[in-house]
Design an enzyme around this catalytic site. Sequence first.
Site, PDB file in Angstrom:
ATOM      1  N   CYS A  97      35.545  43.746 -46.331  1.00 27.01           N
ATOM      2  CA  CYS A  97      35.957  44.810 -45.427  1.00 27.01           C
ATOM      3  C   CYS A  97      35.887  44.241 -43.971  1.00 27.01           C
ATOM      4  O   CYS A  97      36.571  44.632 -43.058  1.00 27.01           O
ATOM      5  CB  CYS A  97      34.864  45.732 -45.408  1.00 27.01           C
ATOM      6  SG  CYS A  97      35.101  46.805 -46.922  1.00 27.01           S
ATOM      7  N   HIS A 148      33.371  52.936 -43.022  1.00 26.82           N
ATOM      8  CA  HIS A 148      32.717  52.882 -44.268  1.00 26.82           C
ATOM      9  C   HIS A 148      32.394  54.101 -45.049  1.00 26.82           C
ATOM     10  O   HIS A 148      32.047  54.920 -44.210  1.00 26.82           O
ATOM     11  CB  HIS A 148      31.555  51.921 -44.281  1.00 26.82           C
ATOM     12  CG  HIS A 148      31.900  50.535 -44.662  1.00 26.82           C
ATOM     13  ND1 HIS A 148      31.712  49.357 -43.941  1.00 26.82           N
ATOM     14  CD2 HIS A 148      32.366  49.798 -45.906  1.00 26.82           C
ATOM     15  CE1 HIS A 148      32.166  48.196 -44.383  1.00 26.82           C
ATOM     16  NE2 HIS A 148      32.440  48.720 -45.622  1.00 26.82           N
ATOM     17  N   GLU A 191      32.434  51.310 -37.839  1.00 23.91           N
ATOM     18  CA  GLU A 191      31.821  50.039 -37.455  1.00 23.91           C
ATOM     19  C   GLU A 191      32.265  49.615 -36.104  1.00 23.91           C
ATOM     20  O   GLU A 191      33.251  50.031 -35.525  1.00 23.91           O
ATOM     21  CB  GLU A 191      32.663  49.011 -38.565  1.00 23.91           C
ATOM     22  CG  GLU A 191      32.267  49.169 -39.985  1.00 23.91           C
ATOM     23  CD  GLU A 191      30.765  48.874 -40.422  1.00 23.91           C
ATOM     24  OE1 GLU A 191      30.194  48.236 -39.536  1.00 23.91           O
ATOM     25  OE2 GLU A 191      30.309  49.371 -41.233  1.00 23.91           O
TER      26      GLU A 191
END
Length: 204
Positions: free
Chosen positions: A141, A165, A78
């Site tokens: 998250c 992830h 991310e």
Amino acid sequence: MKVLITGFEPFGGEEINPSWEAVKVLPEKIDGATLVKRQLPVTFRGVKELLPKLIVEEKPDVVILTGQAGGRPNITVERIAINVMDSAIADNEGYKPEDEPVFEEAPAAYFATIPVKAIVKALREAKIPASVSNTAGTYVCNTAMFTALHTIAVAGMETRAGFIHVPFIHEQALDKPRPSMALETIARAFEVVVRTSIGEQKGY
Ligand code: PCA
């Protein structure tokens, strides 16, 4: 060097969460860095309370947060966390925020401070499918990633932090036509992530 690495408890009707299953099987040390492994609850309140405490108490050099992104086919690193909690499903204690900020007095977003692009490159070199993701969603998250980066920024710490992830593992996908990855591959991916994060310069 100390690395705080977290996975989540199961949510959304699943019996396991591949992020925590993979964190659990990691060695205690990687390239001389000590791993502190913690499982996080899938609750907005829980991560907002627990993560700042963990970061301030443990003072890790690197924070690697990991979570399940069921439906994604590969490992995603991310790039950004946003100051939004907006959830399509209730969290594990029944909370379902809509358009709420994670923290009122905080910036709109934070960039990951682990070397996102270098990690993707290292994963691909290790023959693990991976890519950059430009959204960690607006569920727990993203809140965890935002909370970690905000805590570090407010405390003026040098700690690098980011979020990985992972797909379902095969065992979760036996009865659903969704992409999945072997648990061993995810665990190997986390080792590559740790190695790259402690070795590379900050930045993307
Ligand atoms: N995945 C969820 C929360 C916990 C997890 O493992 C998410 O992507 O927000």
